[in-house]
Motif scaffolding. Sequence first.
Motif, short mmCIF file in Angstrom:
data_model
loop_
_atom_site.label_atom_id
_atom_site.label_comp_id
_atom_site.label_asym_id
_atom_site.label_seq_id
_atom_site.Cartn_x
_atom_site.Cartn_y
_atom_site.Cartn_z
N THR A 486 0.83 -1.20 0.00
CA THR A 486 0.00 0.00 0.00
C THR A 486 0.87 1.26 0.00
OG1 THR A 486 -0.12 -0.11 2.41
CG2 THR A 486 -1.90 -1.12 1.18
N VAL A 487 1.97 1.23 0.75
CA VAL A 487 2.87 2.39 0.76
C VAL A 487 3.52 2.56 -0.62
CG1 VAL A 487 5.03 3.29 1.73
CG2 VAL A 487 3.31 2.29 3.22
N THR A 488 3.85 1.46 -1.27
CA THR A 488 4.44 1.52 -2.62
C THR A 488 3.48 2.19 -3.60
OG1 THR A 488 5.72 -0.49 -2.19
CG2 THR A 488 5.36 0.12 -4.49
N VAL A 489 2.22 1.81 -3.52
CA VAL A 489 1.22 2.43 -4.40
C VAL A 489 1.12 3.93 -4.13
CG1 VAL A 489 -1.23 2.48 -5.00
CG2 VAL A 489 -0.08 0.30 -4.65
N GLY A 573 -2.90 0.39 9.87
CA GLY A 573 -2.09 1.29 9.04
C GLY A 573 -2.23 0.97 7.57
N SER A 574 -2.20 -0.32 7.24
CA SER A 574 -2.36 -0.72 5.83
C SER A 574 -3.73 -0.31 5.31
CB SER A 574 -2.19 -2.24 5.70
OG SER A 574 -0.92 -2.63 6.15
N ALA A 581 -5.28 5.59 -1.06
CA ALA A 581 -4.82 5.37 -2.44
C ALA A 581 -5.84 4.63 -3.30
CB ALA A 581 -3.51 4.58 -2.41
N ARG A 582 -7.07 4.50 -2.82
CA ARG A 582 -8.04 3.67 -3.53
C ARG A 582 -8.46 4.25 -4.87
NH1 ARG A 582 -10.62 6.93 -0.15
NH2 ARG A 582 -12.69 7.77 -0.67
N ASN A 583 -8.41 5.60 -5.03
CA ASN A 583 -8.89 6.23 -6.26
C ASN A 583 -7.77 6.73 -7.16
OD1 ASN A 583 -11.65 5.89 -5.64
ND2 ASN A 583 -11.57 7.68 -4.27
N ASN A 589 -4.27 -0.90 -10.38
CA ASN A 589 -4.18 -0.38 -9.01
C ASN A 589 -4.92 -1.35 -8.07
OD1 ASN A 589 -3.98 1.12 -6.71
ND2 ASN A 589 -5.50 2.66 -7.33
N GLU A 590 -4.18 -1.93 -7.07
CA GLU A 590 -4.76 -2.90 -6.15
C GLU A 590 -5.09 -2.27 -4.80
OE1 GLU A 590 -0.41 -4.65 -4.73
OE2 GLU A 590 -1.98 -6.01 -5.35
N ALA A 591 -5.14 -0.95 -4.72
CA ALA A 591 -5.42 -0.28 -3.44
C ALA A 591 -6.80 -0.68 -2.91
CB ALA A 591 -5.32 1.24 -3.61
N LYS A 592 -7.77 -0.78 -3.81
CA LYS A 592 -9.10 -1.18 -3.36
C LYS A 592 -9.10 -2.60 -2.80
CE LYS A 592 -11.57 1.86 -6.56
NZ LYS A 592 -12.54 1.94 -7.68
#
Length: 665
Positions: A486-489, A573-574, A581-583, A589-592
């Motif tokens: 998630t931080v990478t995204v 935290g994740s 970063a979901r949008n 994008n795998e944030a969702k």
Amino acid sequence: MAPEDTSLPLAMVSLILHFSWNWVGLAISDSDQGTQFLSYLRTEMEKSMLCFAFVNMIPLNMRLYMSRAEVYYNQILTSSTNVVIIYGDTDSTLSVSFKMWTSRGIQRIWVTTSQWEVTTSKNDFSPELFHGTLAFAHHHAEISGFKHFIQTVNPLKYSDKYLARLEWMNFNCGVSAFMCKTLRNCSSNDSLGWLLAQTFDMAFSDDSYDIYNAVYTMAHIYHETLLQPMDNKEKSQMQRLILPLFQMNSLLRKIHFTNPVGNRMNMNQKEKLQPEYDIFQIWNFPNGLSLKVKIGMFSPYFPQGQQLHLYEDILEWATGSRQMPPSMCSADCGPGFRKFRQEGMAACCFDCSPCPENEVSNETNVDQCVKCPEGQYANAEQIQCIDKAVSFLSYEDPLGMALTLMALCFSAFTSVVLGIFIKHHDTPLVKANNRNLSYTLLISLIFCFLCPFLFIGCPNAPSCILQQITFGMVFTVAVSTVLAKTVTVLLAFKVTTPGRRMRYYLIPRASKFIIVICTLIQIILCAIWLGISPPFIDIDAKSEQSHIIIVCSKGSTIVFHCVLGYHGSLALGSFIVAFLARNLPDTFNEAKLLTFSMLVFCSVWVTFLPVYHSTKGKVMVAVEVFSILASSAGLLGCIFIPKCYIILLRPERNSLQKLKEKTSY
């Protein structure tokens, strides 16, 4: 001449114990003799844990007795005892009271002495329930010729009061009201020989036997006197038999002999012999007739426990059963129960209370139940301790078997997903989602699915330590990897701009640092855990009645909850970073997906805590194993299943051309 009744209380108590009675009444004359008897009897009863239902001391004064007669009657009438001891003189107020009780229909088992054999006549007779007299008489052998004399005597030739009464009773002859000596309407040839067909006592009564011994004692004294040499030879033989009182007294103290019956006689008070007793059972029939049967004897010279001897066959013949009616204050407390005494109750009166949990009693009337040993438990009836079965989450257990199959299936499926990603490592989908982090996450998830094998099976010291430490470490790696993804995204779109060299340099290093630092913190927590209070084997024999539960105790519960809390903080935290970063615009994008996976992960472990603390034993272990499998499956399903769907079923979307189209849009 009459022997003292010092052994009579012991004889009566022995009889009471033989018939399992413990609740008896007592009616005695209020005299020195009665008080002494009460003292001896009370001592013997207290030794044997027997109780008095009541003690009626009947006063000798007739006026005083008449003022209390109804009180004595009501007391014996309302008492729950079936056995009453009668002791006293037959010509006292006690005899008046006894006749009143029997005439009013009070039916009890009367335990008394031989002088109380004659009771009031009854016109009814109930053989199905024994209510009669058990009489103790001094034991002495049959006097030679006495029975033959009684059977052949013609009462008309004697003016004896006893024989006249006997003739009136059995031959229905009239007896004058005053002297009872004149017999009318009787045949001059009648005799008592017909009584042989009945069970008629042909032996001397105690009083007659005492007179018999007195006569023989005096005969021995005069015999000794005649044998003594006399200084004055001119005295006649008759004069020699006239003894002064002091000389008579001196000779009485020294005399000892064996009478014709064979019993020893000793007039020395210091060497007084304790009497033996014959025990008779007397039934009262209508019209004044009675049946007297010798049912046993008591001898104080035999060892303790063998002094009383009853003729069981004769007892059964006389009563129809060898069992007497019960006389107990309280019913017996059978196995599985204990006696519970209330304050103020007699020692023989109690309530029956079930044994407390995990305690047993296999005897009757116990005061305290016995607690089962640590490795045993009481059965449902609480009369026996049974060995407890050892209980743990085993592979043979249906629950353990189901969890084992789930762990194997999920670990195999994760391995398949890892193989798919390795096989398609050059595809845009795998590259765009940081394939190294994906490999790390999949490998950590495989270990997460294999971790339950440390929880299933019989616990031992190494497995107890490994299961918690391994669980803490592999989940830390898995969740920290998700955090790194998630931080990478977020860094890819917020910190740097596309096309710059710094983007490709910062993103791999940030993800590595996140995993290493997060894992290092967990290692420190586990080291503290092992140093303070490591997990150990806990044998729980109290949680379940029939099982000994073997589980791994967490040791320091504080550190255990810190490990879970650390997992929760990483997941939270994740979740926050992925939600931010979901949008962000990106084709893959795998944030969702990461957001939803962390939501599932947190939901599982939030639910785990209350359920875990509300269960015990192998169910508690199963809850923890299920939570491990469910949370790991949530990460696998939410993050990798959609990607596998595209790779395997929608390959047209996993292309560089598709990526460019989405990017230009």
